[in-house]
Design a protein around this motif. Structure first.
Motif, PDB file in Angstrom:
ATOM      1  N   THR A  82       0.808  -1.216   0.000  1.00  0.00           N
ATOM      2  CA  THR A  82       0.000   0.000   0.000  1.00  0.00           C
ATOM      3  C   THR A  82       0.845   1.271   0.000  1.00  0.00           C
ATOM      4  O   THR A  82       0.376   2.309  -0.443  1.00  0.00           O
ATOM      5  CB  THR A  82      -0.930   0.027   1.219  1.00  0.00           C
ATOM      6  N   ARG A  83       2.071   1.203   0.498  1.00  0.00           N
ATOM      7  CA  ARG A  83       2.942   2.363   0.527  1.00  0.00           C
ATOM      8  C   ARG A  83       4.328   1.976   0.046  1.00  0.00           C
ATOM      9  O   ARG A  83       4.665   0.804  -0.055  1.00  0.00           O
ATOM     10  CB  ARG A  83       3.050   2.946   1.947  1.00  0.00           C
ATOM     11  N   SER A  84       5.154   2.977  -0.248  1.00  0.00           N
ATOM     12  CA  SER A  84       6.524   2.705  -0.645  1.00  0.00           C
ATOM     13  C   SER A  84       7.348   2.245   0.554  1.00  0.00           C
ATOM     14  O   SER A  84       6.966   2.435   1.710  1.00  0.00           O
ATOM     15  CB  SER A  84       7.158   3.969  -1.244  1.00  0.00           C
ATOM     16  N   GLU A 123      10.151   3.393   1.617  1.00  0.00           N
ATOM     17  CA  GLU A 123      10.609   4.542   2.402  1.00  0.00           C
ATOM     18  C   GLU A 123       9.507   5.036   3.328  1.00  0.00           C
ATOM     19  O   GLU A 123       9.764   5.388   4.489  1.00  0.00           O
ATOM     20  CB  GLU A 123      11.055   5.672   1.468  1.00  0.00           C
ATOM     21  N   ALA A 124       8.264   5.056   2.825  1.00  0.00           N
ATOM     22  CA  ALA A 124       7.147   5.510   3.653  1.00  0.00           C
ATOM     23  C   ALA A 124       6.916   4.574   4.833  1.00  0.00           C
ATOM     24  O   ALA A 124       6.595   5.011   5.940  1.00  0.00           O
ATOM     25  CB  ALA A 124       5.878   5.617   2.807  1.00  0.00           C
ATOM     26  N   VAL A 125       7.079   3.269   4.595  1.00  0.00           N
ATOM     27  CA  VAL A 125       6.923   2.299   5.685  1.00  0.00           C
ATOM     28  C   VAL A 125       7.987   2.524   6.751  1.00  0.00           C
ATOM     29  O   VAL A 125       7.702   2.492   7.957  1.00  0.00           O
ATOM     30  CB  VAL A 125       6.992   0.853   5.140  1.00  0.00           C
ATOM     31  N   ASP A 166       9.575   5.352   7.407  1.00  0.00           N
ATOM     32  CA  ASP A 166       9.232   6.586   8.100  1.00  0.00           C
ATOM     33  C   ASP A 166       8.120   6.355   9.117  1.00  0.00           C
ATOM     34  O   ASP A 166       8.081   6.993  10.170  1.00  0.00           O
ATOM     35  CB  ASP A 166       8.789   7.656   7.096  1.00  0.00           C
ATOM     36  N   PHE A 167       7.236   5.422   8.797  1.00  0.00           N
ATOM     37  CA  PHE A 167       6.061   5.191   9.624  1.00  0.00           C
ATOM     38  C   PHE A 167       6.391   4.427  10.894  1.00  0.00           C
ATOM     39  O   PHE A 167       5.760   4.648  11.939  1.00  0.00           O
ATOM     40  CB  PHE A 167       5.022   4.408   8.803  1.00  0.00           C
ATOM     41  N   ARG A 209       9.865  14.720  10.651  1.00  0.00           N
ATOM     42  CA  ARG A 209       8.708  13.952  10.171  1.00  0.00           C
ATOM     43  C   ARG A 209       7.658  13.886  11.270  1.00  0.00           C
ATOM     44  O   ARG A 209       7.396  12.827  11.845  1.00  0.00           O
ATOM     45  CB  ARG A 209       9.145  12.542   9.751  1.00  0.00           C
ATOM     46  N   GLN A 261       4.464  11.385  10.597  1.00  0.00           N
ATOM     47  CA  GLN A 261       4.773   9.960  10.733  1.00  0.00           C
ATOM     48  C   GLN A 261       5.046   9.602  12.198  1.00  0.00           C
ATOM     49  O   GLN A 261       4.606   8.547  12.669  1.00  0.00           O
ATOM     50  CB  GLN A 261       5.985   9.591   9.880  1.00  0.00           C
ATOM     51  N   SER A 268       2.976   7.005  14.606  1.00  0.00           N
ATOM     52  CA  SER A 268       3.672   5.943  15.323  1.00  0.00           C
ATOM     53  C   SER A 268       3.273   5.928  16.791  1.00  0.00           C
ATOM     54  O   SER A 268       3.056   4.860  17.384  1.00  0.00           O
ATOM     55  CB  SER A 268       5.187   6.122  15.202  1.00  0.00           C
TER      56      SER A 268
END
Length: 205
Positions: free
Chosen positions: A102-104, A106-108, A110-111, A168, A171, A175
């Motif tokens: 569902t996400r890239s 890098e986004a994962v 960051d999350f 960030r 994000q 978290s």
């Protein structure tokens, strides 16, 4: 921030590194040429295998322990014939795959990285607390360089958490929400388990 960061900044122009993920390859290109940069990238990928392996081992076993403590999560305590927490591993695989699809990547990262740093910080802080409050507790594993190494780790982790919260904030906020939701779910299930153990009639001797 890793110990290799000064090398990256010294060997490659800052404008070439800005906004890039593969800074090691870029720095390797400037030091060893294009082939050398690829070799550096390959070595880093091999080094990450240990980290990935650790995460694959830790996550399911935490869920397995929760399943052993909380009846509502008992499914995660089930093991295969070889003793592996099969259902917990499958659940982690499903969640990780869903996030990646569902996400890239890098986004994962960051999350989840703020939550990982947060948990690591309080885990090491717990080591110091136990050393002070329960000095006579048996310790089969000891922290090398205590108390210097744990304190350095806490300071570095705290700095990285501060950096993530500033750089960030969204994000990091999500978290924190995930961790709070996990604590609430755990508290609800734990309360039900404690209530059930109190109200259930005692078994025969």
């Amino acid at each position: 921030m890793s110990r290799s960061t000064p090398v990256f900044l010294h060997t490659a122009p800052i404008d070439k590194l800005s906004g890039q993920l593969d800074v090691a390859r870029i720095s390797g290109n400037y030091i060893f040429g294009e082939i050398g940069g690829r070799i550096v990238s390959a070595m880093i990928c091999i080094g990450l295998i240990s980290s990935i392996s650790a995460m694959m081992w830790i996550g399911p076993r935490v869920m397995m322990t929760m399943g052993e403590d909380i009846p509502a999560l008992r499914v995660f305590a089930r093991k295969s014939s070889n003793g592996a927490p099969a259902y917990a591993i499958l659940f982690q695989l499903a969640v990780a795959s869903l996030m990646l699809f569902t996400r890239s990547f890098e986004a994962v990262l960051d999350f989840i990285q703020f939550a990982l740093l947060f948990c690591s910080f309080f885990t090491v802080l717990g080591v110091i607390k136990l050393r002070i409050t329960q000095p006579g507790l048996p310790r089969p594993y000891r922290a090398w360089g205590y108390p210097l190494t744990p304190v350095v780790f806490l300071l570095m982790t705290l700095f990285m958490m501060y950096y993530l919260a500033i750089d960030r904030p969204l994000q990091s906020f999500f978290s924190v929400l995930i961790m709070i939701s996990g604590l609430l779910i755990y508290a609800v299930f734990r309360k039900r388990a404690d209530t059930g153990s109190i109200t259930s009639p005692p078994g025969r001797e």
